[in-house]
Scaffold this motif. Sequence first.
Motif, PDB file in Angstrom:
ATOM      1  N   LYS A 125       0.828  -1.211   0.000  1.00 14.63           N
ATOM      2  CA  LYS A 125       0.000   0.000   0.000  1.00 14.63           C
ATOM      3  C   LYS A 125       0.864   1.264   0.000  1.00 14.63           C
ATOM      4  O   LYS A 125       0.541   2.245  -0.666  1.00 14.63           O
ATOM      5  CB  LYS A 125      -0.937  -0.005   1.215  1.00 14.63           C
ATOM      6  CG  LYS A 125      -2.068  -1.012   1.120  1.00 14.63           C
ATOM      7  CD  LYS A 125      -2.972  -0.931   2.337  1.00 14.63           C
ATOM      8  CE  LYS A 125      -4.132  -1.928   2.225  1.00 14.63           C
ATOM      9  NZ  LYS A 125      -4.994  -1.890   3.433  1.00 14.63           N
ATOM     10  N   PHE A 126       1.968   1.217   0.761  1.00 14.72           N
ATOM     11  CA  PHE A 126       2.854   2.379   0.820  1.00 14.72           C
ATOM     12  C   PHE A 126       3.511   2.614  -0.539  1.00 14.72           C
ATOM     13  O   PHE A 126       3.621   3.761  -0.999  1.00 14.72           O
ATOM     14  CB  PHE A 126       3.919   2.172   1.888  1.00 14.72           C
ATOM     15  CG  PHE A 126       4.703   3.420   2.210  1.00 14.72           C
ATOM     16  CD1 PHE A 126       4.191   4.371   3.080  1.00 14.72           C
ATOM     17  CD2 PHE A 126       5.947   3.651   1.631  1.00 14.72           C
ATOM     18  CE1 PHE A 126       4.908   5.531   3.377  1.00 14.72           C
ATOM     19  CE2 PHE A 126       6.663   4.800   1.916  1.00 14.72           C
ATOM     20  CZ  PHE A 126       6.153   5.742   2.788  1.00 14.72           C
ATOM     21  N   GLN A 127       3.923   1.537  -1.189  1.00 14.40           N
ATOM     22  CA  GLN A 127       4.515   1.661  -2.523  1.00 14.40           C
ATOM     23  C   GLN A 127       3.515   2.266  -3.511  1.00 14.40           C
ATOM     24  O   GLN A 127       3.851   3.155  -4.301  1.00 14.40           O
ATOM     25  CB  GLN A 127       4.974   0.291  -3.032  1.00 14.40           C
ATOM     26  CG  GLN A 127       5.547   0.315  -4.456  1.00 14.40           C
ATOM     27  CD  GLN A 127       5.832  -1.085  -4.992  1.00 14.40           C
ATOM     28  OE1 GLN A 127       5.644  -2.078  -4.291  1.00 14.40           O
ATOM     29  NE2 GLN A 127       6.273  -1.164  -6.235  1.00 14.40           N
ATOM     30  N   HIS A 128       2.286   1.775  -3.458  1.00 14.39           N
ATOM     31  CA  HIS A 128       1.234   2.282  -4.351  1.00 14.39           C
ATOM     32  C   HIS A 128       0.970   3.765  -4.102  1.00 14.39           C
ATOM     33  O   HIS A 128       0.866   4.561  -5.044  1.00 14.39           O
ATOM     34  CB  HIS A 128      -0.047   1.478  -4.142  1.00 14.39           C
ATOM     35  CG  HIS A 128      -1.177   1.910  -5.007  1.00 14.39           C
ATOM     36  ND1 HIS A 128      -1.258   1.607  -6.357  1.00 14.39           N
ATOM     37  CD2 HIS A 128      -2.286   2.662  -4.731  1.00 14.39           C
ATOM     38  CE1 HIS A 128      -2.351   2.132  -6.866  1.00 14.39           C
ATOM     39  NE2 HIS A 128      -2.996   2.780  -5.903  1.00 14.39           N
ATOM     40  N   SER A 129       0.899   4.151  -2.838  1.00 16.23           N
ATOM     41  CA  SER A 129       0.646   5.552  -2.490  1.00 16.23           C
ATOM     42  C   SER A 129       1.819   6.438  -2.902  1.00 16.23           C
ATOM     43  O   SER A 129       1.630   7.557  -3.399  1.00 16.23           O
ATOM     44  CB  SER A 129       0.398   5.683  -0.993  1.00 16.23           C
ATOM     45  OG  SER A 129      -0.743   4.954  -0.589  1.00 16.23           O
ATOM     46  N   LEU A 130       3.032   5.944  -2.690  1.00 15.89           N
ATOM     47  CA  LEU A 130       4.234   6.711  -3.040  1.00 15.89           C
ATOM     48  C   LEU A 130       4.299   6.957  -4.542  1.00 15.89           C
ATOM     49  O   LEU A 130       4.557   8.080  -4.992  1.00 15.89           O
ATOM     50  CB  LEU A 130       5.467   5.937  -2.565  1.00 15.89           C
ATOM     51  CG  LEU A 130       6.780   6.701  -2.368  1.00 15.89           C
ATOM     52  CD1 LEU A 130       6.589   7.899  -1.457  1.00 15.89           C
ATOM     53  CD2 LEU A 130       7.836   5.754  -1.802  1.00 15.89           C
ATOM     54  N   ASN A 131       4.028   5.915  -5.320  1.00 16.86           N
ATOM     55  CA  ASN A 131       4.035   6.074  -6.779  1.00 16.86           C
ATOM     56  C   ASN A 131       2.924   6.999  -7.257  1.00 16.86           C
ATOM     57  O   ASN A 131       3.047   7.656  -8.290  1.00 16.86           O
ATOM     58  CB  ASN A 131       3.915   4.710  -7.463  1.00 16.86           C
ATOM     59  CG  ASN A 131       5.246   3.976  -7.529  1.00 16.86           C
ATOM     60  OD1 ASN A 131       6.299   4.595  -7.687  1.00 16.86           O
ATOM     61  ND2 ASN A 131       5.212   2.656  -7.417  1.00 16.86           N
ATOM     62  N   GLY A 132       1.846   7.076  -6.490  1.00 19.19           N
ATOM     63  CA  GLY A 132       0.759   7.981  -6.845  1.00 19.19           C
ATOM     64  C   GLY A 132       1.130   9.440  -6.661  1.00 19.19           C
ATOM     65  O   GLY A 132       0.582  10.317  -7.339  1.00 19.19           O
TER      66      GLY A 132
END
Length: 244
Positions: free
Chosen positions: A74-81
């Motif tokens: 989830k953190f990776q997804h949010s960071l890439n967003g």
Amino acid sequence: MNNYLLHIQYDGTNYAGWQIQSNAMTVQQKIIDAIEILLKEKVNLIGSGRTDTGVHAFGQTANFRTEKNFDLYKFQHSLNGILPSDISIKKIEKVHETFHARFDAKSRCYIYLFTHIKSPFLERYSYLYPPIMKLDIDNLNNLSKVFLGEHDFTSFSKVNSEVKNKICFVNEIRWRRSKEFTLFYISANRFLYGMVRALVGTLLYAVEKKYDENFLLDIMEKKNRSFAKESVPAKGLFLYKVRY
């Protein structure tokens, strides 16, 4: 304290390199800003090493520490967003608290890409080396062996480099040619600022002028950047992998 390792890709075209600067946009600053938005706290992002202005990365790594626990996916997804489209976090993993992205690295690997046919899709990521200039790959590979092992690479480092120790150990170096591309690969325990591009430019010059390995040895022995030849453009260079 939790310690997280990021695996990062970026197109360096629009950045003044990896490392934070007070008056320019850098990759490190963009990632720090994004992490701090999510964590709502200051972080110290430690990169495996810095890349020059305009240099790209397939496999940059960096770590940061925080008291917070979070879901990695989830953190990776949010960071890439949050990050711009030219920076991507490929993977996040939890590592030992003492892990250090720079000091624990065993080697760094770079590639340099040449194209021999003009392509609008590769303009930002390769050096168009004219087809009329035939690259003698066998000779380039033979000459490159001069740099294997431990040497003082002062002659291939930027003049104003802050690093005092200019000794590096090169464990792999080679050239490969296909019809439309030539690829240069180098792996070492460390690299100096501007070193790879200066090495490539000097090797090309040596082959074009039909100089032998003594020409390169003489440049290394002088320990003076003015004796090495012009660096190739930054846009063809990629930090390919960091090994731990």
